[in-house]
Design a protein around this motif. Structure first.
Motif, PDB file in Angstrom:
ATOM      1  N   LYS A   1       4.189  26.749  16.789  1.00 14.48           N
ATOM      2  CA  LYS A   1       3.737  25.684  15.882  1.00 14.48           C
ATOM      3  C   LYS A   1       4.939  24.833  15.501  1.00 14.48           C
ATOM      4  CE  LYS A   1       4.061  28.716  11.824  1.00 14.48           C
ATOM      5  NZ  LYS A   1       3.307  29.303  10.692  1.00 14.48           N
ATOM      6  N   ASP A   2       4.627  23.638  14.969  1.00 12.31           N
ATOM      7  CA  ASP A   2       5.668  22.717  14.551  1.00 12.31           C
ATOM      8  C   ASP A   2       5.138  21.901  13.372  1.00 12.31           C
ATOM      9  OD1 ASP A   2       8.114  21.509  14.518  1.00 12.31           O
ATOM     10  OD2 ASP A   2       7.619  20.007  16.051  1.00 12.31           O
ATOM     11  N   GLU A   3       6.039  21.336  12.600  1.00 10.13           N
ATOM     12  CA  GLU A   3       5.666  20.567  11.416  1.00 10.13           C
ATOM     13  C   GLU A   3       6.317  19.194  11.465  1.00 10.13           C
ATOM     14  OE1 GLU A   3       6.796  22.756   7.986  1.00 10.13           O
ATOM     15  OE2 GLU A   3       5.367  24.394   8.320  1.00 10.13           O
ATOM     16  N   ALA A   4       5.642  18.225  10.819  1.00  4.97           N
ATOM     17  CA  ALA A   4       6.164  16.862  10.712  1.00  4.97           C
ATOM     18  C   ALA A   4       5.743  16.302   9.362  1.00  4.97           C
ATOM     19  CB  ALA A   4       5.645  15.984  11.842  1.00  4.97           C
ATOM     20  N   THR A   5       6.503  15.342   8.887  1.00  6.73           N
ATOM     21  CA  THR A   5       6.245  14.701   7.597  1.00  6.73           C
ATOM     22  C   THR A   5       5.746  13.279   7.835  1.00  6.73           C
ATOM     23  OG1 THR A   5       7.975  16.017   6.553  1.00  6.73           O
ATOM     24  CG2 THR A   5       7.252  14.030   5.397  1.00  6.73           C
ATOM     25  N   ILE A   6       4.696  12.900   7.087  1.00  7.35           N
ATOM     26  CA  ILE A   6       4.120  11.556   7.186  1.00  7.35           C
ATOM     27  C   ILE A   6       4.315  10.868   5.841  1.00  7.35           C
ATOM     28  CG2 ILE A   6       2.044  10.209   7.654  1.00  7.35           C
ATOM     29  CD1 ILE A   6       0.938  12.597   9.169  1.00  7.35           C
ATOM     30  N   LYS A   7       4.941   9.695   5.883  1.00  5.98           N
ATOM     31  CA  LYS A   7       5.112   8.890   4.680  1.00  5.98           C
ATOM     32  C   LYS A   7       4.214   7.658   4.796  1.00  5.98           C
ATOM     33  CE  LYS A   7       9.837  10.376   3.630  1.00  5.98           C
ATOM     34  NZ  LYS A   7      11.232   9.930   3.370  1.00  5.98           N
ATOM     35  N   ILE A   8       3.281   7.549   3.857  1.00  3.82           N
ATOM     36  CA  ILE A   8       2.288   6.467   3.875  1.00  3.82           C
ATOM     37  C   ILE A   8       2.572   5.543   2.702  1.00  3.82           C
ATOM     38  CG2 ILE A   8      -0.159   5.887   3.819  1.00  3.82           C
ATOM     39  CD1 ILE A   8      -0.752   8.680   4.869  1.00  3.82           C
ATOM     40  N   SER A   9       2.800   4.265   3.023  1.00  5.89           N
ATOM     41  CA  SER A   9       3.031   3.265   1.984  1.00  5.89           C
ATOM     42  C   SER A   9       1.760   2.452   1.768  1.00  5.89           C
ATOM     43  CB  SER A   9       4.181   2.343   2.376  1.00  5.89           C
ATOM     44  OG  SER A   9       3.892   1.676   3.593  1.00  5.89           O
ATOM     45  N   VAL A  10       1.482   2.129   0.509  1.00  4.10           N
ATOM     46  CA  VAL A  10       0.296   1.359   0.137  1.00  4.10           C
ATOM     47  C   VAL A  10       0.695  -0.111   0.065  1.00  4.10           C
ATOM     48  CG1 VAL A  10      -1.518   1.042  -1.570  1.00  4.10           C
ATOM     49  CG2 VAL A  10      -0.610   3.329  -1.127  1.00  4.10           C
ATOM     50  N   GLU A  11      -0.038  -0.947   0.792  1.00  4.67           N
ATOM     51  CA  GLU A  11       0.238  -2.373   0.809  1.00  4.67           C
ATOM     52  C   GLU A  11      -0.650  -3.084  -0.201  1.00  4.67           C
ATOM     53  OE1 GLU A  11      -0.446  -3.609   4.757  1.00  4.67           O
ATOM     54  OE2 GLU A  11       1.419  -2.753   5.555  1.00  4.67           O
ATOM     55  N   ASP A  12      -0.051  -4.068  -0.866  1.00  2.00           N
ATOM     56  CA  ASP A  12      -0.786  -4.831  -1.865  1.00  2.00           C
ATOM     57  C   ASP A  12      -1.754  -5.787  -1.176  1.00  2.00           C
ATOM     58  OD1 ASP A  12      -1.616  -5.780  -4.281  1.00  2.00           O
ATOM     59  OD2 ASP A  12      -0.003  -7.251  -4.487  1.00  2.00           O
ATOM     60  N   ALA A  13      -2.932  -5.954  -1.765  1.00  2.00           N
ATOM     61  CA  ALA A  13      -3.948  -6.867  -1.253  1.00  2.00           C
ATOM     62  C   ALA A  13      -4.537  -7.636  -2.424  1.00  2.00           C
ATOM     63  CB  ALA A  13      -5.043  -6.108  -0.508  1.00  2.00           C
ATOM     64  N   ASP A  14      -4.957  -8.852  -2.137  1.00  4.44           N
ATOM     65  CA  ASP A  14      -5.579  -9.674  -3.169  1.00  4.44           C
ATOM     66  C   ASP A  14      -6.993  -9.159  -3.384  1.00  4.44           C
ATOM     67  OD1 ASP A  14      -6.193 -11.553  -5.003  1.00  4.44           O
ATOM     68  OD2 ASP A  14      -6.355 -13.220  -3.604  1.00  4.44           O
ATOM     69  N   GLU A  15      -7.143  -8.291  -4.363  1.00  2.91           N
ATOM     70  CA  GLU A  15      -8.424  -7.659  -4.612  1.00  2.91           C
ATOM     71  C   GLU A  15      -9.248  -8.499  -5.579  1.00  2.91           C
ATOM     72  OE1 GLU A  15      -7.819  -3.026  -4.537  1.00  2.91           O
ATOM     73  OE2 GLU A  15      -6.385  -3.950  -5.885  1.00  2.91           O
ATOM     74  N   PRO A  16     -10.553  -8.417  -5.440  1.00  2.29           N
ATOM     75  CA  PRO A  16     -11.407  -9.135  -6.393  1.00  2.29           C
ATOM     76  C   PRO A  16     -11.323  -8.472  -7.769  1.00  2.29           C
ATOM     77  CG  PRO A  16     -12.734  -7.766  -4.939  1.00  2.29           C
ATOM     78  CD  PRO A  16     -11.329  -7.715  -4.412  1.00  2.29           C
ATOM     79  N   PRO A  17     -11.720  -9.208  -8.787  1.00  2.32           N
ATOM     80  CA  PRO A  17     -11.712  -8.609 -10.131  1.00  2.32           C
ATOM     81  C   PRO A  17     -12.608  -7.379 -10.197  1.00  2.32           C
ATOM     82  CG  PRO A  17     -12.019 -10.981 -10.240  1.00  2.32           C
ATOM     83  CD  PRO A  17     -12.159 -10.602  -8.796  1.00  2.32           C
ATOM     84  N   VAL A  18     -12.324  -6.551 -11.178  1.00  3.69           N
ATOM     85  CA  VAL A  18     -13.081  -5.307 -11.352  1.00  3.69           C
ATOM     86  C   VAL A  18     -13.668  -5.313 -12.753  1.00  3.69           C
ATOM     87  CG1 VAL A  18     -12.961  -2.797 -11.409  1.00  3.69           C
ATOM     88  CG2 VAL A  18     -11.584  -4.074  -9.744  1.00  3.69           C
ATOM     89  N   PHE A  19     -14.991  -5.081 -12.823  1.00  5.54           N
ATOM     90  CA  PHE A  19     -15.642  -4.970 -14.125  1.00  5.54           C
ATOM     91  C   PHE A  19     -15.295  -3.621 -14.745  1.00  5.54           C
ATOM     92  CE2 PHE A  19     -18.198  -8.373 -12.337  1.00  5.54           C
ATOM     93  CZ  PHE A  19     -18.410  -9.196 -13.438  1.00  5.54           C
TER      94      PHE A  19
END
Length: 817
Positions: free
Chosen positions: A384-402
């Motif tokens: 077996k082997d292991e690896a690390t995943i780094k996930i970055s969140v990208e900003d998006a122009d989201e609609p308003p939220v009630f």
């Protein structure tokens, strides 16, 4: 055959010596020719009915006794023929000789059996046998022949026939052959040295019992140092340890088989063996990278793919299968992992929506392992082997939220316009935090009962609401980010209209009450109930009473049962349909709302005829007598008059529909096409007469008289006053029309036609004056049109035209002068 007797031991010894010399000579002769081999047996053969000869020695028991020898038959040696001889002369196989043959030629030898006469021939005088053809031991190893000695003159057999065998002596003329080659073999990789791969076997057509012609020895010509072969058995074995399939999978091995025990001069044959190393799980999976970088936009929905990665395993099939799983990280609740069945890749997918403003990066640790492990190589692990995943969140122009998933408000019915219902609120979750504008989509509030403040989201009414018409209003509110990508978000708004007591009660049913003429006083003829359009509460109650105007009537009475019903009683008897067949009883109904509402409903009571069992027979009024004063003849006369009047009306309408001729007779040359526009109601179908446009063009001809069909020909009109002094060059069309209208109105002989005639002329009274150029023909104008240049480019062309025209007119005037 004659028996030869010899006396004395000396004689016997002399004979034996002669036989030996004779055998040696035969061997020498056979050796010299090189065609056949006589194997010397050192004994004589005597035929006694079979082919085996033996020696018999007769001994005496005392000195001087004579020794006797048994009777002899054929004298010969063992016969052999070497195969594949190709010399110029036939090969001498051997010689047959009988004891009775004295050498004078009276004996004839005969040979029969396999190949006699074709392959083997015999000299009938000497008994020498020769092979005339080349023999192949692999075709036939021996031949069985029969020999016989007969008297040459009488052909009488001197000896019984005797069989003997000529063997074909083998030589090494066939190489070894591998009958089943080429060969294919498989052996697991990483096998130990000496592991058997397969056995190959060669065959040799030579005689295995004679010499070394068929004694084979195996050797490997190609394939060292990876494989070896056992010389005697042909078994191929591995020769190197740890042969790795991932480094090399196939080997071409060449095996040689050599006869003559492998010595010089032997023949050989080869075959090819293709050996394939089969896979074993001897390699653990390995990620090419220890750290993977991925990104996901915050506007992605759950289930969308974020990225892929794959661990490499050089093994094949199940040995190279890798299973993936997430084992650690702060993103395990936000992401999930699956395996692509075709590419065997680990697929990272979004499990929950991510928010750039809340958390901008996540870390995952993934493990790839082999599900099938070979116990023989388990010590080589871990697999077996292991690896690390780094996930970055990208900003998006989201609609308003009630702030709420939905809203529910209440408003009372009949509330005045502008009543506040409730407020919705949405916010921009992006970093910019732009302001939000609100609106109500028209398709959710088609009749536009509500409006919303675009700034703060306050919902108000636009008109009073009626709960009885619509108890719930389900609309949507939309929020749009100002300055963004105009993305909007909608939220459900449920508005309940609260009930107020604004509807008076009424009868539950409006059926007529049927009452018998013979009804007894005090009998209940009907029980009435009420309903209310307002919201029915469990405590709602109705009360009944007679209207004040009938509260003291002598026919009926009402009793409130205090259960929202009332009973109607009869107060008297003696009702008659002839006197009065219908009674109307107004009843007042009140509810217990706040405030209380009441209404007056009329109960219709019809008097009917009944039988003795109070079964209703008829409720219609029967005309027993005709009205007084009218006889049958009078009725017939009235009907006849009505028919005559209808016929006259029909005839008049038919005549009216016929096309009428014009009232004014025009001369053929005076016919004109007039365009008449009516702006009001005219005189009907007969209002078709119009002024002749030619009169307007020629005012001098206005004094002319046009005959009319509705005026007698002898009737002449006096000349219209004021018409004679109107010149052609001084016509005022407005005054002319007014004069004509006044004359038409004052003419007693003309029909009363109401019409407004509209002519194409320019009026007066405009502040800008007339723009017509008609007067420019006779009237010289000194108007300066340069001011039109200031009106814009549209009027520049008009100023140029007038200026040009003026110049042209002036030039003509100068020429005329």
């Amino acid at each position: 055959m004659a028996v030869m007797k010899r006396q004395g031991l000396g004689t016997l010894r002399a004979f034996l010596l002669l036989v030996g010399i004779s055998a040696l000579c035969s061997v020498a002769l056979g050796t010299r020719r090189g065609n056949a081999s006589l194997e010397h047996r050192g004994h004589r053969l005597r035929h006694s009915g079979h082919s085996s000869l033996h020696r018999h020695r007769q001994r005496t028991g005392k000195e001087g006794q004579v020794l006797h020898r048994s009777k002899r038959g054929w004298v010969w040696n063992q016969f052999f023929v070497i195969e594949e001889y190709t010399g110029p002369d036939p090969v001498l196989v051997g010689r047959l000789h009988s004891d009775v043959d004295s050498g004078v030629g009276n004996i004839k030898y005969i040979l029969s059996g396999e190949g006699a006469g074709t392959i083997f021939v015999i000299d009938d005088k000497t008994g020498n046998i020769h092979a005339t053809k080349t023999l192949d031991r692999e075709e036939q190893a021996q031949y069985t022949l029969t020999a016989q000695a007969v008297d040459r003159d009488t052909n009488k057999p001197l000896e019984p026939p005797s069989e003997f065998i000529v063997k074909v002596q083998d030589i090494n003329d066939n190489p070894p052959e591998f009958l089943h080659g080429p060969y294919y073999a498989r052996v697991p990789e990483m096998s130990n040295v000496g592991t058997s791969v397969m056995q190959v076997t060669a065959t040799d057509a030579d005689d295995p019992t004679y010499g070394n012609s068929a004694r084979l020895v195996y050797s490997i010509l190609q394939g060292q140092p990876y494989f070896s072969v056992e010389p005697q058995t042909g078994i191929i074995r591995t020769a190197l340890p740890s042969m790795d399939r991932e480094a090399r999978q196939e080997y071409d091995v060449v095996i040689q088989a050599k006869d003559m025990g492998g010595h010089m001069g032997g023949l050989s044959g080869t075959t090819e063996v293709k050996i394939t190393l089969t896979d074993v799980n001897d390699n653990p999976p390995k990620f090419p990278q220890s750290v993977y970088s991925m990104s996901v936009s915050e506007d992605k929905v759950p289930g969308e793919e974020v990225g892929r990665l794959k661990a490499k395993d050089p093994d094949l099939g199940d040995n190279g299968m890798v299973n993936y799983r997430l084992i650690d990280g702060d993103g395990m609740s936000m992401f999930e992992m699956s395996t692509d069945s075709e590419t065997r890749e680990a697929v990272i997918k979004l499990k929950k929506p991510v928010d750039f403003e809340t958390k901008r990066s996540y870390t995952l640790k993934v493990e790839g392992s082999n599900p099938h492990i070979d116990p023989q190589y388990i010590s080589w692990g871990p697999y077996k082997d292991e690896a690390t995943i780094k996930i970055s969140v990208e900003d998006a122009d989201e609609p308003p939220v009630f702030v709420a998933p939905s809203y529910t408000f209440e408003v009372e019915e009949n509330a005045p316009e502008g009543t506040m219902v409730g407020r919705v609120h949405a916010k921009d979750t992006d970093v910019a935090n732009n302001p939000v504008r609100y609106m109500i989509p028209l398709y959710t509030d088609i009749e536009q009962f509500f409006s919303i403040n675009p700034e703060d989201g306050m919902i108000t009414t636009t008109r009073p609401l009626d709960r009885e018409a619509q108890a719930w209003h389900n609309i949507s509110a939309s929020a749009t980010e100002i300055g963004g990508h105009h993305q909007d978000t909608k939220v459900r708004v449920n508005i309940k209209v609260k009930d107020v007591n604004d509807n008076a009660p009424e009868f539950a049913t409006n059926n007529e009450v049927l009452m018998c003429e013979t009804v007894a006083p005090g009998k209940v003829i009907e029980t009435v109930s009420a309903v209310d359009k307002d919201e029915m509460a469990h405590r709602q109650h109705f009360t009944f009473s007679l209207a004040p105007e009938v509260s003291h009537n002598h026919n009926f009475s009402l009793k409130d049962n205090r259960d929202s019903t009332a009973s109607i009683y009869v107060l008297r008897k003696g009702f008659s349909r002839l006197t009065q067949d219908v009674y109307y009883l107004p009843i007042e109904i009140n509810d217990n709302g706040m405030p209380s509402m009441s209404s007056t409903n009329t109960l219709t009571i019809r008097v009917c005829s009944c039988d003795s069992r109070d079964t209703i027979l008829s409720c219609n009024v029967e005309p027993y007598v005709l009205p007084a004063g009218l006889s049958t003849g009078a009725l017939i006369a009235i009907l006849a008059c009505i028919v005559i009047l209808l016929a006259i009306v029909v005839l008049f309408v038919a005549l009216r529909r016929q096309k009428k001729e014009p009232l004014i007779v025009f001369e053929e040359e005076d016919i004109r096409e007039n365009i008449i526009t009516y702006d009001d109601e005219g005189g009907g179908e007969e209002d078709t007469e119009a002024f002749d446009i030619a009169t307007l063009q020629n005012p001098d001809g206005a004094n002319g008289f046009l005959p009319r069909k509705d005026i007698k020909p002898e009737l002449q009109f006096p000349l219209r006053p004021g018409a004679g002094h109107t010149g052609a060059n001084s016509v005022d069309v407005d005054d002319f029309i007014k004069t004509r209208i006044a004359e038409a109105d004052c003419d007693p002989t003309a029909p009363p036609y109401d019409s407004i005639q509209i002519y194409g002329y320019e009026g007066r009274g405009s502040l800008a004056g007339s723009l017509s150029s008609l007067e420019s023909v006779t009237t010289e104008s000194d108007l300066d049109y340069d001011y039109l240049q200031s009106w814009g480019p549209r009027f520049k062309k008009l100023a140029d035209l007038y200026g040009t025209k003026d110049c042209f007119v002036n030039d003509e005037d100068e020429e005329d002068s």
